[in-house]
Design a protein around this motif. Structure first.
Motif, PDB file in Angstrom:
ATOM      1  N   TYR A   1      72.355 113.428  27.040  1.00 26.28           N
ATOM      2  CA  TYR A   1      71.718 112.116  27.047  1.00 26.28           C
ATOM      3  C   TYR A   1      72.288 111.253  28.174  1.00 26.28           C
ATOM      4  CZ  TYR A   1      69.249 108.114  25.074  1.00 26.28           C
ATOM      5  OH  TYR A   1      68.395 107.066  24.881  1.00 26.28           O
ATOM      6  N   ALA A   2      73.595 111.319  28.371  1.00 23.62           N
ATOM      7  CA  ALA A   2      74.229 110.560  29.455  1.00 23.62           C
ATOM      8  C   ALA A   2      73.713 111.035  30.803  1.00 23.62           C
ATOM      9  CB  ALA A   2      75.744 110.703  29.378  1.00 23.62           C
ATOM     10  N   GLU A   3      73.589 112.353  30.963  1.00 26.49           N
ATOM     11  CA  GLU A   3      73.099 112.890  32.232  1.00 26.49           C
ATOM     12  C   GLU A   3      71.635 112.523  32.468  1.00 26.49           C
ATOM     13  OE1 GLU A   3      74.192 116.991  31.744  1.00 26.49           O
ATOM     14  OE2 GLU A   3      76.064 116.696  32.850  1.00 26.49           O
ATOM     15  N   ALA A   4      70.890 112.309  31.402  1.00 22.44           N
ATOM     16  CA  ALA A   4      69.493 111.900  31.541  1.00 22.44           C
ATOM     17  C   ALA A   4      69.373 110.416  31.912  1.00 22.44           C
ATOM     18  CB  ALA A   4      68.735 112.179  30.244  1.00 22.44           C
ATOM     19  N   HIS A   5      70.436 109.642  31.701  1.00 23.22           N
ATOM     20  CA  HIS A   5      70.428 108.200  31.990  1.00 23.22           C
ATOM     21  C   HIS A   5      71.630 107.832  32.868  1.00 23.22           C
ATOM     22  CE1 HIS A   5      68.106 108.729  28.274  1.00 23.22           C
ATOM     23  NE2 HIS A   5      67.363 107.759  28.743  1.00 23.22           N
ATOM     24  N   PRO A   6      71.739 108.406  34.065  1.00 24.27           N
ATOM     25  CA  PRO A   6      72.945 108.196  34.880  1.00 24.27           C
ATOM     26  C   PRO A   6      73.078 106.793  35.475  1.00 24.27           C
ATOM     27  CG  PRO A   6      71.335 109.441  36.128  1.00 24.27           C
ATOM     28  CD  PRO A   6      70.792 109.301  34.725  1.00 24.27           C
ATOM     29  N   HIS A   7      72.035 105.972  35.404  1.00 24.02           N
ATOM     30  CA  HIS A   7      72.087 104.643  36.004  1.00 24.02           C
ATOM     31  C   HIS A   7      72.409 103.560  34.980  1.00 24.02           C
ATOM     32  CE1 HIS A   7      70.595 106.470  39.612  1.00 24.02           C
ATOM     33  NE2 HIS A   7      69.543 106.947  38.977  1.00 24.02           N
ATOM     34  N   ASP A   8      72.446 103.884  33.713  1.00 23.99           N
ATOM     35  CA  ASP A   8      72.669 102.896  32.654  1.00 23.99           C
ATOM     36  C   ASP A   8      74.167 102.820  32.337  1.00 23.99           C
ATOM     37  OD1 ASP A   8      72.701 101.296  30.407  1.00 23.99           O
ATOM     38  OD2 ASP A   8      70.981 102.267  29.455  1.00 23.99           O
ATOM     39  N   ALA A   9      74.863 101.919  33.023  1.00 21.19           N
ATOM     40  CA  ALA A   9      76.315 101.818  32.889  1.00 21.19           C
ATOM     41  C   ALA A   9      76.728 101.457  31.459  1.00 21.19           C
ATOM     42  CB  ALA A   9      76.866 100.799  33.877  1.00 21.19           C
ATOM     43  N   ASP A  10      75.974 100.560  30.797  1.00 21.60           N
ATOM     44  CA  ASP A  10      76.327 100.179  29.421  1.00 21.60           C
ATOM     45  C   ASP A  10      76.252 101.385  28.486  1.00 21.60           C
ATOM     46  OD1 ASP A  10      76.786  97.546  30.096  1.00 21.60           O
ATOM     47  OD2 ASP A  10      74.712  96.922  29.685  1.00 21.60           O
ATOM     48  N   LEU A  11      75.192 102.144  28.612  1.00 24.34           N
ATOM     49  CA  LEU A  11      75.038 103.338  27.773  1.00 24.34           C
ATOM     50  C   LEU A  11      76.152 104.337  28.062  1.00 24.34           C
ATOM     51  CD1 LEU A  11      73.431 105.188  25.825  1.00 24.34           C
ATOM     52  CD2 LEU A  11      72.163 105.982  27.827  1.00 24.34           C
ATOM     53  N   LEU A  12      76.449 104.538  29.338  1.00 22.46           N
ATOM     54  CA  LEU A  12      77.506 105.484  29.702  1.00 22.46           C
ATOM     55  C   LEU A  12      78.858 105.038  29.158  1.00 22.46           C
ATOM     56  CD1 LEU A  12      76.439 106.299  33.373  1.00 22.46           C
ATOM     57  CD2 LEU A  12      76.128 107.728  31.348  1.00 22.46           C
ATOM     58  N   GLU A  13      79.121 103.736  29.193  1.00 26.47           N
ATOM     59  CA  GLU A  13      80.377 103.232  28.621  1.00 26.47           C
ATOM     60  C   GLU A  13      80.428 103.504  27.122  1.00 26.47           C
ATOM     61  OE1 GLU A  13      81.117  99.130  29.551  1.00 26.47           O
ATOM     62  OE2 GLU A  13      81.017  99.504  31.706  1.00 26.47           O
ATOM     63  N   PHE A  14      79.326 103.291  26.435  1.00 28.06           N
ATOM     64  CA  PHE A  14      79.288 103.545  24.987  1.00 28.06           C
ATOM     65  C   PHE A  14      79.536 105.022  24.695  1.00 28.06           C
ATOM     66  CE2 PHE A  14      76.948 104.891  21.217  1.00 28.06           C
ATOM     67  CZ  PHE A  14      77.515 104.060  20.259  1.00 28.06           C
ATOM     68  N   ILE A  15      78.848 105.905  25.425  1.00 24.46           N
ATOM     69  CA  ILE A  15      79.003 107.344  25.201  1.00 24.46           C
ATOM     70  C   ILE A  15      80.425 107.786  25.547  1.00 24.46           C
ATOM     71  CG2 ILE A  15      78.267 109.632  26.006  1.00 24.46           C
ATOM     72  CD1 ILE A  15      75.422 108.498  26.222  1.00 24.46           C
ATOM     73  N   HIS A  16      80.968 107.255  26.642  1.00 24.86           N
ATOM     74  CA  HIS A  16      82.339 107.606  27.026  1.00 24.86           C
ATOM     75  C   HIS A  16      83.317 107.200  25.932  1.00 24.86           C
ATOM     76  CE1 HIS A  16      86.165 107.272  29.298  1.00 24.86           C
ATOM     77  NE2 HIS A  16      85.724 108.406  29.820  1.00 24.86           N
ATOM     78  N   GLY A  17      83.136 106.009  25.376  1.00 27.84           N
ATOM     79  CA  GLY A  17      84.008 105.557  24.286  1.00 27.84           C
ATOM     80  C   GLY A  17      83.882 106.445  23.059  1.00 27.84           C
ATOM     81  N   GLU A  18      82.651 106.825  22.730  1.00 24.81           N
ATOM     82  CA  GLU A  18      82.428 107.683  21.559  1.00 24.81           C
ATOM     83  C   GLU A  18      83.068 109.050  21.767  1.00 24.81           C
ATOM     84  OE1 GLU A  18      81.500 109.319  18.040  1.00 24.81           O
ATOM     85  OE2 GLU A  18      81.387 107.204  18.561  1.00 24.81           O
ATOM     86  N   LEU A  19      82.901 109.638  22.942  1.00 24.30           N
ATOM     87  CA  LEU A  19      83.509 110.944  23.219  1.00 24.30           C
ATOM     88  C   LEU A  19      85.035 110.846  23.231  1.00 24.30           C
ATOM     89  CD1 LEU A  19      81.073 112.190  26.000  1.00 24.30           C
ATOM     90  CD2 LEU A  19      81.287 113.107  23.690  1.00 24.30           C
TER      91      LEU A  19
END
Length: 188
Positions: free
Chosen positions: A24-42
């Motif tokens: 999902y993160a790789e499908a949305h590489p421009h969404d910094a907020d989403l990437l931060e959320f996923i990074h925190g969850e991982l």
């Protein structure tokens, strides 16, 4: 949508497997907020696959933040390199998951072998068993697993070099005959 509202809508993602979060993160590489959320969850997960995925998401996040700060767009070569890195990260995550499954299977096999060790097994010819790298007391399921492994490893169609192909064919035939004799002695 505000950051707080987005985080609320992303809460369902906390139940997702690490691999799916990475995809999902790789499908949305421009969404910094989403990437931060996923990074925190991982980062909250204590498994190697999550750690690998978190490293990849951190790379995506750095790129997304660089773009948000006005960084230059990547060239065609950079995009190809980024795609290759994404593929490598995905393959590493899959490899780590496969290695974990192998370790789990080995642990289950060891436990099953210990459980079966107390059962008397028919004599199958210790010399034959040793020729295919098995203990004389190996259970039949392990003999069958070894047979499959020998078939996969030494099948002549795997080799293109004529000398290697001939050696593999000889080994393959010899192993098949040994396993046939073991099976006959074991009551199969």
């Amino acid at each position: 949508m505000s950051g707080a509202a987005q985080h609320t809508s992303w809460r369902h993602m906390t139940n997702w497997p690490s691999g799916r979060l990475l995809e999902y993160a790789e499908a949305h590489p421009h969404d910094a907020d989403l990437l931060e959320f996923i990074h925190g969850e991982l980062g909250r997960r204590d498994v190697e696959v999550a750690a690998t995925a978190a490293r990849r998401v951190a790379q995506l996040l750095a790129r997304a933040q660089g773009r948000a700060n006005g960084a230059a767009e990547a060239s065609v070569e950079g995009a190809a390199s980024e795609e290759a890195q994404m593929l490598i990260a995905t393959l590493r995550a899959r490899l780590e998951a496969a290695e974990r499954r192998v370790r789990e299977a080995e642990a289950r096999a060891s436990a099953a072998e210990r459980a079966l060790a107390s059962e008397p097994l028919p004599s199958r010819g210790g010399a034959l068993m040793r020729r295919v790298h098995l203990a004389e007391t190996a259970p039949m399921w392990l003999v069958e697993a070894a047979r499959r492994a020998f078939r996969l490893r030494f099948h002549p169609d795997r080799f293109t070099d004529p000398a290697m192909k001939q050696r593999a064919e000889d080994t393959f035939k010899e192993a098949e005959e040994i396993f046939r004799q073991i099976g006959a002695a074991g009551g199969q």
